[in-house]
Design a protein around this motif. Structure first.
Motif, PDB file in Angstrom:
ATOM      1  N   SER A 116      37.832 115.289  -5.724  1.00 62.31           N
ATOM      2  CA  SER A 116      37.144 114.665  -4.596  1.00 62.31           C
ATOM      3  C   SER A 116      35.669 115.044  -4.529  1.00 62.31           C
ATOM      4  O   SER A 116      34.807 114.188  -4.305  1.00 62.31           O
ATOM      5  N   GLU A 117      35.367 116.328  -4.742  1.00 57.44           N
ATOM      6  CA  GLU A 117      33.991 116.791  -4.607  1.00 57.44           C
ATOM      7  C   GLU A 117      33.190 116.641  -5.906  1.00 57.44           C
ATOM      8  O   GLU A 117      32.090 116.093  -5.913  1.00 57.44           O
ATOM      9  N   ASP A 118      33.746 117.160  -7.007  1.00 57.58           N
ATOM     10  CA  ASP A 118      32.992 117.202  -8.263  1.00 57.58           C
ATOM     11  C   ASP A 118      33.033 115.895  -9.036  1.00 57.58           C
ATOM     12  O   ASP A 118      32.177 115.663  -9.901  1.00 57.58           O
ATOM     13  N   PHE A 119      34.010 115.059  -8.766  1.00 55.92           N
ATOM     14  CA  PHE A 119      34.137 113.817  -9.529  1.00 55.92           C
ATOM     15  C   PHE A 119      33.848 112.604  -8.653  1.00 55.92           C
ATOM     16  O   PHE A 119      32.918 111.835  -8.928  1.00 55.92           O
ATOM     17  N   TYR A 120      34.612 112.435  -7.580  1.00 59.56           N
ATOM     18  CA  TYR A 120      34.481 111.223  -6.754  1.00 59.56           C
ATOM     19  C   TYR A 120      33.121 111.161  -6.064  1.00 59.56           C
ATOM     20  O   TYR A 120      32.406 110.157  -6.166  1.00 59.56           O
ATOM     21  N   ARG A 121      32.750 112.236  -5.360  1.00 54.77           N
ATOM     22  CA  ARG A 121      31.481 112.185  -4.628  1.00 54.77           C
ATOM     23  C   ARG A 121      30.282 112.216  -5.570  1.00 54.77           C
ATOM     24  O   ARG A 121      29.277 111.559  -5.311  1.00 54.77           O
ATOM     25  N   ARG A 122      30.385 112.919  -6.657  1.00 56.01           N
ATOM     26  CA  ARG A 122      29.235 113.032  -7.556  1.00 56.01           C
ATOM     27  C   ARG A 122      28.966 111.754  -8.332  1.00 56.01           C
ATOM     28  O   ARG A 122      27.820 111.368  -8.539  1.00 56.01           O
ATOM     29  N   TYR A 123      30.027 111.071  -8.772  1.00 55.64           N
ATOM     30  CA  TYR A 123      29.834 109.935  -9.674  1.00 55.64           C
ATOM     31  C   TYR A 123      30.112 108.572  -9.039  1.00 55.64           C
ATOM     32  O   TYR A 123      29.678 107.552  -9.567  1.00 55.64           O
ATOM     33  N   PHE A 124      30.836 108.527  -7.932  1.00 61.34           N
ATOM     34  CA  PHE A 124      31.196 107.231  -7.352  1.00 61.34           C
ATOM     35  C   PHE A 124      30.595 107.010  -5.958  1.00 61.34           C
ATOM     36  O   PHE A 124      30.021 105.959  -5.700  1.00 61.34           O
ATOM     37  N   ARG A 125      30.762 107.984  -5.082  1.00 62.60           N
ATOM     38  CA  ARG A 125      30.316 107.801  -3.700  1.00 62.60           C
ATOM     39  C   ARG A 125      29.567 109.052  -3.242  1.00 62.60           C
ATOM     40  O   ARG A 125      30.145 109.949  -2.621  1.00 62.60           O
ATOM     41  N   LYS A 126      28.272 109.100  -3.537  1.00 61.61           N
ATOM     42  CA  LYS A 126      27.496 110.289  -3.201  1.00 61.61           C
ATOM     43  C   LYS A 126      27.364 110.486  -1.697  1.00 61.61           C
ATOM     44  O   LYS A 126      27.158 111.612  -1.238  1.00 61.61           O
ATOM     45  N   LYS A 127      27.468 109.395  -0.928  1.00 55.13           N
ATOM     46  CA  LYS A 127      27.342 109.490   0.526  1.00 55.13           C
ATOM     47  C   LYS A 127      28.695 109.349   1.223  1.00 55.13           C
ATOM     48  O   LYS A 127      28.772 108.942   2.391  1.00 55.13           O
ATOM     49  N   ALA A 128      29.742 109.687   0.526  1.00 54.11           N
ATOM     50  CA  ALA A 128      31.083 109.583   1.116  1.00 54.11           C
ATOM     51  C   ALA A 128      31.217 110.513   2.312  1.00 54.11           C
ATOM     52  O   ALA A 128      30.739 111.654   2.300  1.00 54.11           O
ATOM     53  N   SER A 129      31.884 110.020   3.354  1.00 56.61           N
ATOM     54  CA  SER A 129      32.078 110.819   4.567  1.00 56.61           C
ATOM     55  C   SER A 129      33.164 111.874   4.341  1.00 56.61           C
ATOM     56  O   SER A 129      33.945 111.802   3.382  1.00 56.61           O
ATOM     57  N   ASP A 130      33.214 112.840   5.248  1.00 58.42           N
ATOM     58  CA  ASP A 130      34.232 113.889   5.147  1.00 58.42           C
ATOM     59  C   ASP A 130      35.636 113.305   5.249  1.00 58.42           C
ATOM     60  O   ASP A 130      36.560 113.742   4.547  1.00 58.42           O
ATOM     61  N   LYS A 131      35.812 112.324   6.126  1.00 60.09           N
ATOM     62  CA  LYS A 131      37.120 111.695   6.293  1.00 60.09           C
ATOM     63  C   LYS A 131      37.551 111.003   5.002  1.00 60.09           C
ATOM     64  O   LYS A 131      38.718 111.084   4.595  1.00 60.09           O
ATOM     65  N   GLU A 132      36.604 110.320   4.362  1.00 60.98           N
ATOM     66  CA  GLU A 132      36.915 109.641   3.106  1.00 60.98           C
ATOM     67  C   GLU A 132      37.306 110.641   2.028  1.00 60.98           C
ATOM     68  O   GLU A 132      38.262 110.419   1.272  1.00 60.98           O
ATOM     69  N   LEU A 133      36.596 111.762   1.965  1.00 61.37           N
ATOM     70  CA  LEU A 133      36.910 112.789   0.969  1.00 61.37           C
ATOM     71  C   LEU A 133      38.272 113.419   1.222  1.00 61.37           C
ATOM     72  O   LEU A 133      38.987 113.782   0.280  1.00 61.37           O
TER      73      LEU A 133
END
Length: 293
Positions: free
Chosen positions: A157-174
């Motif tokens: 969620s942190e190192d892959f999804y937020r870094r490469y797909f959704r840098k502005k993802a909300s906490d709820k989404e993560l």
């Protein structure tokens, strides 16, 4: 142990079964017709492979996370003592003793030797006590499983999804990404465990080598070598991971941790020296932590 008369009687009974069972450098085989028998000395490859298990600890995220979360560097000495004694020495000797007791307790080796503790508990204790001890097995399994799941879902969620797909993802989404990751990883684990011919020890051995050879050298070089660069770490992770996958294809009896750790270390050194160097900012931070003036 109490029922058979203590350590002395345990080793006497093991020696009467086969002298190789009380020799730390001897192999032992079992034949249904003749029983336990010596199978030659443990060779250099076997000794090196056994010792290489120790290298795996440097790359286990669920273990390193506990040291990273320590309250103060002053607690490291105490943490080291506790982790080595309670986390390594006692459990490892306990496992050896359980195996020895299984040999002298059961006339025939168990169909599944990984259940020796479970079988011994049912033989030696009242069912009420046995229930608590068997629950302890589940507790030990769950303590590792939840750590692995949380570390894996956090990385995804942190190192892959937020870094490469959704840098502005909300906490709820993560949080939802983490939950889905836990579910997917659990399903994959269930599929692996569904194979009745698979061995827990074989799976653990393979995963242990994968983590150890992939991340172990990266952690050690980052901590103890000032010239370790980003390119060196990336190369070490790739070389170590690929080696673990390919080494079994060679048919060698050497534990894949050994070549994986070695090749990963070489890759880190080579690519750190020939590639782009470390920035002055990172060098200054390293010197600050290392206490260099």
């Amino acid at each position: 142990m109490f029922q058979i008369g203590g350590f002395g009687e345990l080793f006497n009974q093991l020696g009467s079964v086969s002298t190789s069972l009380i020799d730390g450098f001897a192999n032992t085989s079992y034949d249904p017709a003749t029983g336990w028998a010596p199978a030659g000395a443990i060779g250099l490859v076997g000794i090196v492979s056994a010792l290489a298990w120790g290298l795996g600890y440097f790359g286990q995220p669920h273990i390193l996370a506990r040291f990273m979360a320590i309250r103060s560097h002053k607690e490291v000495g105490k943490a080291r003592l506790i982790s080595v004694s309670l986390g390594l020495v006692i459990p490892l000797y306990g496992a050896l003793i359980v195996g020895m007791l299984g040999i002298v307790t059961f006339d025939q080796p168990l169909a599944d030797p990984e259940q020796v503790f479970i079988q011994l508990v049912q033989v030696a204790y009242n069912p009420w006590v046995a229930g608590f001890l068997l629950a302890a097995v589940l507790a030990a399994i769950m303590s590792t499983v939840d750590s692995q799941l949380l570390v894996s879902s956090s990385a995804l969620s942190e190192d892959f999804y937020r870094r490469y797909f959704r840098k502005k993802a909300s906490d709820k989404e993560l949080v939802w990404v983490g939950r889905i990751s836990v579910l997917v990883i659990a399903i994959i684990a269930l599929m692996l465990a569904w194979n009745e011919n698979s061995s827990v020890l074989d799976l653990v051995s393979y995963a242990w080598a994968g983590f150890g050879a992939t991340f172990g050298p990266a952690i050690l070089f980052s901590l103890f070598w000032r010239k370790t660069s980003r390119n060196g770490i990336v190369a070490g992770i790739l070389v170590g991971g690929i080696t673990i996958f390919l080494w079994p294809l060679t048919g060698s009896a050497l534990y894949e941790m050994v070549p994986g750790f070695l090749f990963s270390s070489i890759a880190i050194v080579v690519f750190s020296l020939i590639g782009k160097g470390v920035s002055d900012e990172i060098k200054a931070e390293y010197d600050k932590v290392a206490g260099v003036k």
